[in-house]
Design an enzyme around this catalytic site. Structure first.
Site, mmCIF file in Angstrom:
data_model
loop_
_atom_site.group_PDB
_atom_site.id
_atom_site.type_symbol
_atom_site.label_atom_id
_atom_site.label_comp_id
_atom_site.label_asym_id
_atom_site.label_seq_id
_atom_site.Cartn_x
_atom_site.Cartn_y
_atom_site.Cartn_z
ATOM 1 N N CYS A 193 0.827 -1.206 0.000
ATOM 2 C CA CYS A 193 0.000 0.000 0.000
ATOM 3 C C CYS A 193 0.862 1.257 0.000
ATOM 4 O O CYS A 193 0.576 2.229 -0.719
ATOM 5 C CB CYS A 193 -0.958 0.003 1.193
ATOM 6 S SG CYS A 193 -0.126 -0.117 2.808
ATOM 7 N N HIS A 196 1.835 5.081 9.867
ATOM 8 C CA HIS A 196 0.943 4.045 9.333
ATOM 9 C C HIS A 196 -0.032 3.555 10.401
ATOM 10 O O HIS A 196 0.358 3.294 11.546
ATOM 11 C CB HIS A 196 1.779 2.874 8.828
ATOM 12 C CG HIS A 196 1.072 1.962 7.884
ATOM 13 N ND1 HIS A 196 0.024 1.149 8.267
ATOM 14 C CD2 HIS A 196 1.248 1.738 6.564
ATOM 15 C CE1 HIS A 196 -0.400 0.464 7.222
ATOM 16 N NE2 HIS A 196 0.319 0.792 6.178
ATOM 17 N N ARG A 199 3.985 2.871 13.418
ATOM 18 C CA ARG A 199 2.602 2.408 13.518
ATOM 19 C C ARG A 199 1.905 3.211 14.617
ATOM 20 O O ARG A 199 2.443 3.367 15.713
ATOM 21 C CB ARG A 199 2.554 0.920 13.843
ATOM 22 C CG ARG A 199 3.161 0.023 12.762
ATOM 23 C CD ARG A 199 2.279 -0.068 11.532
ATOM 24 N NE ARG A 199 2.865 -0.918 10.519
ATOM 25 C CZ ARG A 199 2.627 -2.229 10.412
ATOM 26 N NH1 ARG A 199 1.832 -2.827 11.301
ATOM 27 N NH2 ARG A 199 3.175 -2.939 9.443
ATOM 28 N N ASN A 232 -4.765 3.158 3.273
ATOM 29 C CA ASN A 232 -3.945 1.976 3.041
ATOM 30 C C ASN A 232 -4.772 0.706 2.825
ATOM 31 O O ASN A 232 -4.226 -0.336 2.484
ATOM 32 C CB ASN A 232 -2.972 1.758 4.200
ATOM 33 C CG ASN A 232 -3.610 1.862 5.564
ATOM 34 O OD1 ASN A 232 -3.803 2.961 6.086
ATOM 35 N ND2 ASN A 232 -3.965 0.718 6.149
#
Length: 496
Positions: A274, A301, A355, A438
């Site tokens: 992605c 992300h 993340r 994503n």
């Protein structure tokens, strides 16, 4: 008046899509399945390109004209259709624009091509949604089966429920029914067989009438050619598409950039990641226009389901810590993978990822050292033009708003959205922020690659002028045939 015109447009759009395989768009925005208000909004969007709304009356006239022509499947942009050509009637200009597909209705290169989803997780279900949104379309990809592991009694209803309702993307746009006896899910009239297997080479697709199917593997369990080739042992399987970065000799394809690397003989390919899909198109055009000497990509992300909800053992570094309570630094191969889709950037980029506790929509921050000095206004005008009037309009979008946040990009169908307000330019140093869904944006790219692999990708007409980008020339951003000094990609640089 506008609503009445839009009401008249809706059935014509549906008829062309259903009977001819012709999808009507407005500057790349599809009109298929749009509500009356959605039709009006799409015509209003044209102001971003032409500085004026597209008249609904003109679209209605064009659609009536298209319904009377003998057309092969295509994507037809009504905003550009018949806009050029002095001294000719509208019908003559339309016929000239559609010459590549005119008079060829009896020569359809294919009909429906079968698709199987191996795995029915986040990406698998979103790919299913895209394929099923408009029902049993006679020209293109048709979802025939889903392969999952045995989940115990009642698992079919549970899997159908996950397709019907999604905490991030909302309700499925249509109807879903389940037949537990036949083990099928019927969505918008399309019957999808649910098959059970833990072995990709042990599924008999042919027994269910499935032929030469593209198997979309979203499990990520097998990533090299040898592992993915196991799918091809199953009767009825013809090709395999991996929804993760491929390893070894597997070709990683970012649609819009390098789908031409696919050859008829290729049976296995990857749709990359992605993040690679989100950043590669933007990096490609920036390099072509301004020259990228080197750069670093930092990805913020959303967490993924391979992380733990609460602290527990995980084989990956840091990923064992709670995904919903922490920001987690982790590795990403996206920056290196860009070099496979954009060879001239190979070895020029580094990357890392953080993340964060959100379920969807991520942000890539591109820190670039360029070969010449630029201004933020120059870069934004260029990227805005790429998003509106270039062959990459399916991949690159642009937003100019001081109020947008990550949730505003849920459901985005382009792969990356440049946030113009965040662009920073200081001499040769450039920072560009790219939002991306994503999940949904990537799934759209998966379907585009699937269409290429199955030979059902339709031509876009009238064709967009190709980008002519050369960092060595001062008029580098002008479209082919444009005079020196023309605006970037031939679009106005004002407005939003």
């Amino acid at each position: 008046m506008k609503l009445a015109l839009a009401e008249a447009i809706v059935p014509l759009v549906g008829r062309l899509h259903r009977d001819r395989g012709v999808t009507a768009t407005v500057h790349g925005r599809s009109l298929v399945g749009k509500s009356v208000v959605g039709i009006v909004k799409a015509h209003r969007f044209a102001r971003r390109v032409d500085d004026a709304e597209l008249p609904l009356e003109r679209t209605l006239s064009l659609l009536h004209l298209l319904c009377g022509l003998d057309l092969r499947p295509a994507v037809v942009d009504v905003a550009r259709l018949g806009a050029r050509g002095a001294g000719a009637t509208l019908e003559e200009r339309v016929r000239a624009d559609l010459a590549p597909v005119l008079g060829l209705r009896g020569q359809r290169p294919c009909g429906q091509r079968d698709v199987v989803l191996y795995g029915f997780g986040r990406i698998g279900r979103l790919v299913a949604r895209i394929l099923l949104e408009h029902g049993d379309h006679p020209h293109g990809l048709r979802l025939r089966a889903v392969v999952v592991r045995h989940g115990g009694a009642g698992d079919l209803v549970k899997r159908a429920s996950l397709l019907r309702r999604d905490s991030v993307h909302g309700k499925f746009p249509g109807t879903i029914t389940v037949d537990e006896e036949r083990e099928t899910i019927t969505a918008n009239g399309v019957v999808v067989q649910v098959l059970r297997s833990d072995d990709p080479g042990a599924v008999d697709y042919a027994a269910h009438g499935i032929r030469e199917a593209l198997v979309v593997d979203s499990t990520g369990k097998w990533r090299d050619a040898a592992g993915l080739a196991r799918h091809l042992r199953s009767p009825g399987a013809g090709r395999v598409l991996l929804t993760a970065p491929g390893k070894g000799t597997v070709k990683n394809v970012v649609h819009g950039l390098n789908e031409d690397v696919l050859e008829d003989r290729d049976r296995i390919a990857s749709a990359a990641s992605c993040t690679t899909n989100a950043i590669s198109p933007v990096l490609k055009v920036l390099d072509d226009r301004f020259g990228v000497v080197h750069g670093h990509v930092e990805t913020v992300h959303s967490f993924t389901n391979d992380q733990n909800l609460i602290d527990n053992f995980h084989s990956g570094d840091r990923r064992g810590r709670s995904a919903v309570l922490n920001m987690v630094i982790t590795e990403t191969g996206a920056a290196r993978a860009v070099g496979k889709a954009v060879p001239q950037l190979a070895g020029k980029l580094t990357g890392n990822a953080i993340r964060v506790p959100t379920p969807d929509v991520s942000l890539a921050i591109l820190h670039l050292q360029l070969s010449r000095e630029v201004t933020g206004e120059e870069v934004n005008a260029f990227l805005r033009g790429v998003s509106l009037s270039s062959p990459l309009q399916d991949q690159v979008d642009y937003v100019d708003s001081p109020e947008v946040v990550s949730s505003d990009f849920v459901g985005t169908r382009t792969t990356g959205v440049v946030d113009g307000r965040a662009t920073i330019a200081d001499g040769r140093h450039l920072v560009v922020y790219v939002w991306y869904d994503n999940e949904r944006g990537y799934s759209e790219q998966v379907v585009r690659v699937a269409e290429v692999m199955q030979g059902v990708r339709r031509p876009v007409l009238p064709p967009l002028a190709p980008l002519v980008l050369d960092v060595r020339r001062p008029d580098a951003a002008a479209p082919a045939g444009a005079p020196a000094g023309a605006p970037a990609v031939g679009v106005p640089v004002s407005g939003g």
